[in-house]
Motif scaffolding. Structure first.
Motif, PDB file in Angstrom:
ATOM      1  N   VAL A 119      -4.161   7.210  -5.902  1.00  0.00           N
ATOM      2  CA  VAL A 119      -2.867   7.424  -6.813  1.00  0.00           C
ATOM      3  C   VAL A 119      -2.086   6.090  -6.444  1.00  0.00           C
ATOM      4  O   VAL A 119      -1.477   6.246  -5.581  1.00  0.00           O
ATOM      5  CB  VAL A 119      -2.455   8.631  -7.174  1.00  0.00           C
ATOM      6  CG1 VAL A 119      -1.347   9.040  -7.840  1.00  0.00           C
ATOM      7  CG2 VAL A 119      -3.092   9.520  -6.290  1.00  0.00           C
ATOM      8  N   VAL A 120      -1.787   5.627  -8.050  1.00  0.00           N
ATOM      9  CA  VAL A 120      -0.678   4.188  -7.546  1.00  0.00           C
ATOM     10  C   VAL A 120      -0.347   3.851  -8.952  1.00  0.00           C
ATOM     11  O   VAL A 120      -0.435   4.577 -10.147  1.00  0.00           O
ATOM     12  CB  VAL A 120      -2.066   3.002  -7.612  1.00  0.00           C
ATOM     13  CG1 VAL A 120      -2.900   2.662  -6.179  1.00  0.00           C
ATOM     14  CG2 VAL A 120      -2.813   2.628  -8.944  1.00  0.00           C
ATOM     15  N   ASP A 121       1.274   3.466  -9.666  1.00  0.00           N
ATOM     16  CA  ASP A 121       1.626   3.292  -9.825  1.00  0.00           C
ATOM     17  C   ASP A 121       1.396   2.711 -10.911  1.00  0.00           C
ATOM     18  O   ASP A 121       0.518   1.614 -10.523  1.00  0.00           O
ATOM     19  CB  ASP A 121       3.439   3.122  -9.713  1.00  0.00           C
ATOM     20  CG  ASP A 121       3.749   2.226  -9.030  1.00  0.00           C
ATOM     21  OD1 ASP A 121       2.995   1.356  -8.531  1.00  0.00           O
ATOM     22  OD2 ASP A 121       4.970   2.050  -8.129  1.00  0.00           O
ATOM     23  N   ALA A 122       2.240   1.993 -12.022  1.00  0.00           N
ATOM     24  CA  ALA A 122       1.936   1.008 -13.183  1.00  0.00           C
ATOM     25  C   ALA A 122       2.272  -0.379 -12.172  1.00  0.00           C
ATOM     26  O   ALA A 122       1.371  -1.887 -12.867  1.00  0.00           O
ATOM     27  CB  ALA A 122       3.077   1.089 -14.016  1.00  0.00           C
ATOM     28  N   ALA A 123       2.881  -0.715 -10.654  1.00  0.00           N
ATOM     29  CA  ALA A 123       3.338  -2.136 -10.890  1.00  0.00           C
ATOM     30  C   ALA A 123       1.887  -1.862  -9.265  1.00  0.00           C
ATOM     31  O   ALA A 123       1.878  -2.652  -8.737  1.00  0.00           O
ATOM     32  CB  ALA A 123       4.686  -2.000  -9.915  1.00  0.00           C
ATOM     33  N   GLY A 124       0.966  -1.510  -9.409  1.00  0.00           N
ATOM     34  CA  GLY A 124       0.114  -0.656  -8.273  1.00  0.00           C
ATOM     35  C   GLY A 124       0.007  -1.053  -6.673  1.00  0.00           C
ATOM     36  O   GLY A 124      -0.476  -0.936  -6.074  1.00  0.00           O
ATOM     37  N   ARG A 125       1.591   0.354  -6.482  1.00  0.00           N
ATOM     38  CA  ARG A 125       2.225   0.249  -5.575  1.00  0.00           C
ATOM     39  C   ARG A 125       0.777   1.795  -5.251  1.00  0.00           C
ATOM     40  O   ARG A 125       1.343   2.606  -6.197  1.00  0.00           O
ATOM     41  CB  ARG A 125       3.383   0.990  -5.501  1.00  0.00           C
ATOM     42  CG  ARG A 125       4.346  -0.310  -5.338  1.00  0.00           C
ATOM     43  CD  ARG A 125       5.899  -0.382  -5.161  1.00  0.00           C
ATOM     44  NE  ARG A 125       6.502   0.067  -6.542  1.00  0.00           N
ATOM     45  CZ  ARG A 125       7.400   0.620  -7.464  1.00  0.00           C
ATOM     46  NH1 ARG A 125       8.085  -0.219  -7.221  1.00  0.00           N
ATOM     47  NH2 ARG A 125       6.904   1.113  -8.118  1.00  0.00           N
ATOM     48  N   THR A 126       0.765   1.793  -4.179  1.00  0.00           N
ATOM     49  CA  THR A 126      -0.353   2.482  -3.500  1.00  0.00           C
ATOM     50  C   THR A 126       1.430   3.835  -3.871  1.00  0.00           C
ATOM     51  O   THR A 126       1.576   4.470  -2.721  1.00  0.00           O
ATOM     52  CB  THR A 126      -1.376   3.258  -1.619  1.00  0.00           C
ATOM     53  OG1 THR A 126      -2.152   1.962  -2.664  1.00  0.00           O
ATOM     54  CG2 THR A 126      -1.487   3.788  -1.330  1.00  0.00           C
ATOM     55  N   GLU A 184      -5.738   6.136   6.451  1.00  0.00           N
ATOM     56  CA  GLU A 184      -4.626   4.781   6.303  1.00  0.00           C
ATOM     57  C   GLU A 184      -5.179   3.678   5.631  1.00  0.00           C
ATOM     58  O   GLU A 184      -4.288   2.589   4.818  1.00  0.00           O
ATOM     59  CB  GLU A 184      -4.786   4.227   8.036  1.00  0.00           C
ATOM     60  CG  GLU A 184      -3.370   5.216   8.427  1.00  0.00           C
ATOM     61  CD  GLU A 184      -1.884   5.623   8.073  1.00  0.00           C
ATOM     62  OE1 GLU A 184      -1.578   4.570   7.134  1.00  0.00           O
ATOM     63  OE2 GLU A 184      -1.222   6.610   7.891  1.00  0.00           O
ATOM     64  N   VAL A 185      -6.731   3.409   5.638  1.00  0.00           N
ATOM     65  CA  VAL A 185      -7.421   2.354   4.762  1.00  0.00           C
ATOM     66  C   VAL A 185      -7.245   2.414   3.515  1.00  0.00           C
ATOM     67  O   VAL A 185      -6.866   1.675   3.172  1.00  0.00           O
ATOM     68  CB  VAL A 185      -9.096   2.182   5.751  1.00  0.00           C
ATOM     69  CG1 VAL A 185      -9.722   1.269   4.647  1.00  0.00           C
ATOM     70  CG2 VAL A 185      -9.025   1.814   7.083  1.00  0.00           C
ATOM     71  N   ALA A 186      -8.004   3.651   3.310  1.00  0.00           N
ATOM     72  CA  ALA A 186      -7.196   3.944   1.471  1.00  0.00           C
ATOM     73  C   ALA A 186      -6.061   3.458   1.765  1.00  0.00           C
ATOM     74  O   ALA A 186      -5.349   2.697  -0.059  1.00  0.00           O
ATOM     75  CB  ALA A 186      -7.439   5.517   1.355  1.00  0.00           C
ATOM     76  N   MET A 187      -4.631   3.849   1.935  1.00  0.00           N
ATOM     77  CA  MET A 187      -3.833   4.235   1.372  1.00  0.00           C
ATOM     78  C   MET A 187      -2.915   2.389   1.238  1.00  0.00           C
ATOM     79  O   MET A 187      -2.382   1.920   0.504  1.00  0.00           O
ATOM     80  CB  MET A 187      -2.705   4.198   2.280  1.00  0.00           C
ATOM     81  CG  MET A 187      -2.542   5.925   2.443  1.00  0.00           C
ATOM     82  SD  MET A 187      -2.084   6.232   1.164  1.00  0.00           S
ATOM     83  CE  MET A 187      -3.632   6.879  -0.329  1.00  0.00           C
ATOM     84  N   SER A 188      -3.672   1.601   2.833  1.00  0.00           N
ATOM     85  CA  SER A 188      -3.534  -0.193   2.512  1.00  0.00           C
ATOM     86  C   SER A 188      -4.320  -0.835   1.386  1.00  0.00           C
ATOM     87  O   SER A 188      -3.878  -1.402   0.858  1.00  0.00           O
ATOM     88  CB  SER A 188      -3.724  -0.660   4.029  1.00  0.00           C
ATOM     89  OG  SER A 188      -4.936  -0.195   4.335  1.00  0.00           O
ATOM     90  N   SER A 189      -5.126   0.085   1.240  1.00  0.00           N
ATOM     91  CA  SER A 189      -6.307  -1.495   0.554  1.00  0.00           C
ATOM     92  C   SER A 189      -5.949  -0.753  -0.671  1.00  0.00           C
ATOM     93  O   SER A 189      -6.300  -1.230  -1.780  1.00  0.00           O
ATOM     94  CB  SER A 189      -8.102  -1.081   0.699  1.00  0.00           C
ATOM     95  OG  SER A 189      -8.591   0.150   0.214  1.00  0.00           O
ATOM     96  N   GLY A 190      -5.750   0.629  -1.256  1.00  0.00           N
ATOM     97  CA  GLY A 190      -6.070   1.032  -2.539  1.00  0.00           C
ATOM     98  C   GLY A 190      -6.737   1.367  -2.839  1.00  0.00           C
ATOM     99  O   GLY A 190      -6.905   1.971  -4.751  1.00  0.00           O
ATOM    100  N   LYS A 191      -8.089   1.278  -1.567  1.00  0.00           N
ATOM    101  CA  LYS A 191      -9.463   2.123  -2.537  1.00  0.00           C
ATOM    102  C   LYS A 191     -10.017   3.519  -1.387  1.00  0.00           C
ATOM    103  O   LYS A 191      -9.503   3.090  -0.283  1.00  0.00           O
ATOM    104  CB  LYS A 191     -10.187   0.883  -2.700  1.00  0.00           C
ATOM    105  CG  LYS A 191      -9.749   0.028  -3.770  1.00  0.00           C
ATOM    106  CD  LYS A 191     -11.011  -1.039  -3.128  1.00  0.00           C
ATOM    107  CE  LYS A 191     -10.028  -2.190  -4.870  1.00  0.00           C
ATOM    108  NZ  LYS A 191     -11.063  -3.493  -4.295  1.00  0.00           N
TER     109      LYS A 191
END
Length: 137
Positions: free
Chosen positions: A106-113, A70-77
């Motif tokens: 994994v994030v898309d070009a817009a930075g969405r996780t 959950e932390v990774a999905m919300s922070s992107g890291k």
């Protein structure tokens, strides 16, 4: 066939990679499962796709896994920033494995996780040998 050659090549590379590659969406549902993952964990793609990552996470590790996820999905890291870590995993037969895994968000070009990818290698035999050597067996 309407598939771009680059996409087809990417699929072939993923499927033929020697290490297990598992992709789950941001809800922790398995969406990619290569042949090496099937061989390592005992579940065919038909059994793993659409299932929760709990399929291979030992019950005693699930709470910690999902907190980190959950932390990774919300922070992107990820906490380990791609460095491999030794952990336990479960095989379809119930046998416990020692697995060296690295994770990436994994994030898309817009930075969405979008989800998480894990690359895993079964190191059970190595760990068993090291433990036997340490105990003089």
């Amino acid at each position: 066939m309407d598939t771009k050659p680059e996409a087809l090549l990417g699929d072939l590379i993923l499927e033929q990679t020697a290490d297990a590659v598992i992709y789950s969406n941001s809800d922790g549902v398995i969406e990619r499962w290569n042949a090496a993952a099937a061989a390592m964990f005992g579940y065919g793609a038909d059994e793993a796709l659409g299932q929760s990552l709990d399929l291979i996470i030992p019950e005693r590790l699930r709470a910690a896994h999902w907190r980190g996820f959950e932390v990774a999905m919300s922070s992107g890291k990820t906490r380990l920033h791609g460095r491999p870590t030794l952990t336990r995993a479960g095989h379809k037969t119930g046998r416990k494995l020692y697995v060296e895994m690295s994770f990436a968000v994994v994030v898309d070009a817009a930075g969405r996780t979008l989800g998480s990818v894990a690359v895993a290698r079964d190191v059970t035999e190595r760990i068993d040998r090291e433990r036997a050597a340490a105990h003089g067996s």
